[in-house]
Design a protein around this motif. Structure first.
Motif, mmCIF file in Angstrom:
data_model
loop_
_atom_site.group_PDB
_atom_site.id
_atom_site.type_symbol
_atom_site.label_atom_id
_atom_site.label_comp_id
_atom_site.label_asym_id
_atom_site.label_seq_id
_atom_site.Cartn_x
_atom_site.Cartn_y
_atom_site.Cartn_z
ATOM 1 N N PHE A 129 0.876 -1.181 0.000
ATOM 2 C CA PHE A 129 0.000 0.000 0.000
ATOM 3 C C PHE A 129 0.903 1.218 0.000
ATOM 4 O O PHE A 129 2.098 1.127 -0.304
ATOM 5 C CB PHE A 129 -0.988 -0.007 1.176
ATOM 6 C CG PHE A 129 -0.391 -0.303 2.526
ATOM 7 C CD1 PHE A 129 0.307 0.664 3.240
ATOM 8 C CD2 PHE A 129 -0.544 -1.562 3.119
ATOM 9 C CE1 PHE A 129 0.846 0.396 4.482
ATOM 10 C CE2 PHE A 129 -0.027 -1.840 4.367
ATOM 11 C CZ PHE A 129 0.672 -0.858 5.062
ATOM 12 N N PHE A 130 0.373 2.374 0.312
ATOM 13 C CA PHE A 130 1.157 3.609 0.312
ATOM 14 C C PHE A 130 1.041 4.299 1.662
ATOM 15 O O PHE A 130 0.085 4.089 2.409
ATOM 16 C CB PHE A 130 0.664 4.555 -0.795
ATOM 17 C CG PHE A 130 0.807 3.995 -2.178
ATOM 18 C CD1 PHE A 130 1.961 4.203 -2.916
ATOM 19 C CD2 PHE A 130 -0.215 3.241 -2.753
ATOM 20 C CE1 PHE A 130 2.107 3.675 -4.189
ATOM 21 C CE2 PHE A 130 -0.089 2.706 -4.021
ATOM 22 C CZ PHE A 130 1.072 2.920 -4.738
ATOM 23 N N ARG A 131 2.046 5.100 1.977
ATOM 24 C CA ARG A 131 2.026 5.936 3.175
ATOM 25 C C ARG A 131 2.289 7.380 2.740
ATOM 26 O O ARG A 131 3.291 7.663 2.089
ATOM 27 C CB ARG A 131 3.096 5.515 4.186
ATOM 28 C CG ARG A 131 3.105 4.070 4.627
ATOM 29 C CD ARG A 131 1.953 3.657 5.492
ATOM 30 N NE ARG A 131 1.729 4.478 6.673
ATOM 31 C CZ ARG A 131 0.927 4.106 7.693
ATOM 32 N NH1 ARG A 131 0.314 2.924 7.643
ATOM 33 N NH2 ARG A 131 0.740 4.888 8.718
ATOM 34 N N MET A 132 1.350 8.270 3.071
ATOM 35 C CA MET A 132 1.510 9.686 2.745
ATOM 36 C C MET A 132 1.617 10.485 4.032
ATOM 37 O O MET A 132 0.827 10.302 4.958
ATOM 38 C CB MET A 132 0.322 10.191 1.922
ATOM 39 C CG MET A 132 0.424 11.673 1.539
ATOM 40 S SD MET A 132 -0.979 12.259 0.558
ATOM 41 C CE MET A 132 -0.529 11.656 -1.075
ATOM 42 N N THR A 133 2.619 11.363 4.082
ATOM 43 C CA THR A 133 2.791 12.224 5.254
ATOM 44 C C THR A 133 2.150 13.574 4.953
ATOM 45 O O THR A 133 2.627 14.330 4.104
ATOM 46 C CB THR A 133 4.273 12.412 5.592
ATOM 47 O OG1 THR A 133 4.888 11.122 5.756
ATOM 48 C CG2 THR A 133 4.439 13.204 6.875
ATOM 49 N N ILE A 134 1.024 13.857 5.638
ATOM 50 C CA ILE A 134 0.246 15.080 5.423
ATOM 51 C C ILE A 134 0.209 15.869 6.727
ATOM 52 O O ILE A 134 -0.206 15.341 7.765
ATOM 53 C CB ILE A 134 -1.191 14.764 4.979
ATOM 54 C CG1 ILE A 134 -1.200 13.783 3.812
ATOM 55 C CG2 ILE A 134 -1.931 16.043 4.597
ATOM 56 C CD1 ILE A 134 -2.590 13.368 3.384
ATOM 57 N N ASP A 156 1.645 10.633 9.329
ATOM 58 C CA ASP A 156 1.812 9.534 8.376
ATOM 59 C C ASP A 156 0.497 8.763 8.263
ATOM 60 O O ASP A 156 -0.003 8.230 9.254
ATOM 61 C CB ASP A 156 2.930 8.614 8.874
ATOM 62 C CG ASP A 156 3.324 7.580 7.850
ATOM 63 O OD1 ASP A 156 3.412 7.917 6.666
ATOM 64 O OD2 ASP A 156 3.543 6.416 8.245
ATOM 65 N N GLN A 157 -0.076 8.696 7.063
ATOM 66 C CA GLN A 157 -1.371 8.057 6.867
ATOM 67 C C GLN A 157 -1.284 6.937 5.842
ATOM 68 O O GLN A 157 -0.566 7.041 4.846
ATOM 69 C CB GLN A 157 -2.412 9.079 6.385
ATOM 70 C CG GLN A 157 -2.688 10.207 7.352
ATOM 71 C CD GLN A 157 -3.824 11.092 6.864
ATOM 72 O OE1 GLN A 157 -4.726 10.638 6.155
ATOM 73 N NE2 GLN A 157 -3.803 12.349 7.253
ATOM 74 N N LYS A 158 -2.059 5.864 6.089
ATOM 75 C CA LYS A 158 -2.131 4.782 5.117
ATOM 76 C C LYS A 158 -3.036 5.186 3.962
ATOM 77 O O LYS A 158 -4.103 5.757 4.143
ATOM 78 C CB LYS A 158 -2.677 3.504 5.770
ATOM 79 C CG LYS A 158 -2.855 2.340 4.779
ATOM 80 C CD LYS A 158 -3.471 1.115 5.429
ATOM 81 C CE LYS A 158 -2.480 0.397 6.323
ATOM 82 N NZ LYS A 158 -2.998 -0.915 6.786
ATOM 83 N N VAL A 159 -2.593 4.846 2.730
ATOM 84 C CA VAL A 159 -3.402 5.023 1.526
ATOM 85 C C VAL A 159 -3.461 3.662 0.855
ATOM 86 O O VAL A 159 -2.434 3.129 0.413
ATOM 87 C CB VAL A 159 -2.778 6.057 0.569
ATOM 88 C CG1 VAL A 159 -3.691 6.289 -0.619
ATOM 89 C CG2 VAL A 159 -2.500 7.367 1.288
ATOM 90 N N GLY A 160 -4.655 3.070 0.810
ATOM 91 C CA GLY A 160 -4.744 1.705 0.331
ATOM 92 C C GLY A 160 -5.993 1.406 -0.461
ATOM 93 O O GLY A 160 -6.652 2.303 -0.997
ATOM 94 N N SER A 161 -6.325 0.123 -0.506
ATOM 95 C CA SER A 161 -7.448 -0.376 -1.290
ATOM 96 C C SER A 161 -8.775 -0.141 -0.573
ATOM 97 O O SER A 161 -8.825 0.054 0.645
ATOM 98 C CB SER A 161 -7.249 -1.875 -1.537
ATOM 99 O OG SER A 161 -8.412 -2.475 -2.059
ATOM 100 N N SER A 162 -9.867 -0.231 -1.331
ATOM 101 C CA SER A 162 -11.199 -0.149 -0.719
ATOM 102 C C SER A 162 -11.541 -1.435 0.020
ATOM 103 O O SER A 162 -12.430 -1.455 0.874
ATOM 104 C CB SER A 162 -12.255 0.119 -1.793
ATOM 105 O OG SER A 162 -12.270 -0.930 -2.756
ATOM 106 N N ASN A 163 -10.821 -2.526 -0.299
ATOM 107 C CA ASN A 163 -11.055 -3.824 0.337
ATOM 108 C C ASN A 163 -10.012 -4.098 1.416
ATOM 109 O O ASN A 163 -8.835 -3.794 1.235
ATOM 110 C CB ASN A 163 -11.009 -4.946 -0.701
ATOM 111 C CG ASN A 163 -12.013 -4.735 -1.815
ATOM 112 O OD1 ASN A 163 -13.156 -4.394 -1.568
ATOM 113 N ND2 ASN A 163 -11.563 -4.936 -3.051
ATOM 114 N N ILE A 164 -10.439 -4.714 2.504
ATOM 115 C CA ILE A 164 -9.499 -5.021 3.576
ATOM 116 C C ILE A 164 -8.533 -6.126 3.159
ATOM 117 O O ILE A 164 -7.422 -6.227 3.671
ATOM 118 C CB ILE A 164 -10.258 -5.419 4.858
ATOM 119 C CG1 ILE A 164 -9.321 -5.320 6.068
ATOM 120 C CG2 ILE A 164 -10.910 -6.775 4.743
ATOM 121 C CD1 ILE A 164 -10.038 -5.380 7.398
#
Length: 372
Positions: free
Chosen positions: A297-302, A306-314
């Motif tokens: 997945f991705f991690r964006m620092t806003i 630091d926040q996870k950016v991922g899929s709509s499905n678990i």
């Protein structure tokens, strides 16, 4: 030789018929009766406007002299107006022929603005009904007032663009950047780079600007004016404008990482412009853990978080395609599970690949692509 004689009576009949047809084709203005009774809303009714509210206006029937269809409009004016130049007109429901009109609170808020009532303030507007058929129009002598409290926010435009010397598109209006309209149409968002100390502003068109919006000095609210605003330093920002509340969120993005789940390995993407990030020739790690795991997945620092950016499905299976809704991106603030909402590679035999992440306002959904 045969001779044909047209009788005088016949000639007279033809002439009368010709002139009779000509007369029938002349336009006849059909008179209508005045609307003398209003049913709702009550006179001097107080209305606290809300973003999703609607107010129903209803009146008695007008009659056309030929018993044909009558059209109606609701006229609005300032408290001291006389309807000679109404500030707003709303056609009746059912394409103008209904004896009622459903007027949204957002329209009433716009009318209040035209009447000079400030945002969030209480003021009075007047309304009446005009009945018409053809060029014949009759304005009712009945007048009712409406006391409204305007929305605290700002009426949202149909479209929004970012422009100014501090933006990626520069000060040339034709190069203004589209700001994405979010669900509901009252919130807009853009991921973009701003230059410190140089002006930026938002406009409603790239060709014919009628409205301009600027962020206030506080950085948390915005107003409809052409003042423009600046940021302190160069940076990549997520800007979100909420017109219902009149608020703005301007958060700096300092990093976007590709994150492989098992080795917990991060690879930083580089900003390319207009909401797009990329890393080239990345070597994915499928061997750590000993079972060929390809989840990521991705991690964006806003704003430093630091926040996870991922899929709509678990949880996911490997995709059979390389593009499409499978690759759409969603934010999960506070979600720190090592595998939840992860994607899987479309091909885990690849030696290297490019990864492109797009938060562009030009596309329907934020997404990414694995290119190999």
């Amino acid at each position: 030789m045969k001779t044909y004689i047209l009788s005088a009576a016949c000639c007279l009949t033809v002439l009368l018929s010709f002139f009779g047809c000509k007369k029938d084709k002349e336009f006849k203005d059909v008179q209508v009766t005045e609307v003398t009774t209003f049913y709702s809303p009550d006179d001097a009714k107080k209305v606290l406007l809300t973003p999703t509210g609607t107010l129903y206006f209803e009146w008695e029937k007008s009659v056309a002299m030929d018993n044909g269809v009558v059209y109606y409009d609701v006229l609005f004016d300032k408290e001291n107006g006389d309807f000679s130049k109404p500030i707003y007109t709303v056609p009746a429901d059912n394409n103008g022929i209904g004896r009622g009109a459903s007027v949204t609170h957002k329209i009433l808020d716009r009318i209040g603005k035209f009447a000079g009532i400030g945002s969030g303030e209480e003021g009075t507007i007047k309304w009446t009904i005009v009945a018409s058929r053809g060029i014949s129009k009759v304005v009712s002598k009945q007048i009712r007032s409406l006391k409204i409290t305007r929305l605290t926010g700002i009426e949202a435009p149909a479209s929004l663009y970012l422009t100014g010397e501090g933006t990626e598109g520069g000060a040339q209006l034709a190069q203004a950047l589209t700001v994405k309209s979010m669900s509901g149409g009252d919130t807009f968002e853009i991921y973009t780079k701003l230059l410190g100390g140089k002006s930026y502003k938002f406009v409603d068109s790239k060709t014919n600007v009628t409205r301009t919006f600027s962020v206030d000095n506080s950085g948390s609210t915005f107003k409809e004016n052409a003042d423009g605003a600046t940021v302190i330093k160069d940076g990549i920002y997520r800007i979100n404008l909420d017109f219902n509340a009149g608020t703005v969120s301007l958060q700096e993005i300092t990093k976007l990482d590709f994150f492989m789940c098992t080795p917990q390995k991060r690879t930083t993407l580089t900003y390319q412009g207009k909401g797009t990030w990329k890393v080239s020739n990345m070597v994915p790690d499928f061997t750590s853990g000993g079972f060929g795991d390809d989840r990521y997945f991705f991690r964006m620092t806003i704003a430093g978080v630091d926040q996870k950016v991922g899929s709509s499905n678990i949880d996911n299976q490997p995709p059979a395609v390389k593009t499409g809704s499978y690759f759409n991106l969603f934010f999960y603030p506070g979600e720190n599970n090592q595998w939840n909402y992860s994607f899987k590679f479309p091909n885990r035999t690849i030696q290297k690949c490019d990864v492109i992440v797009s938060f562009s306002a030009e596309i329907a959904n934020y997404t990414h692509e694995i290119v190999y």
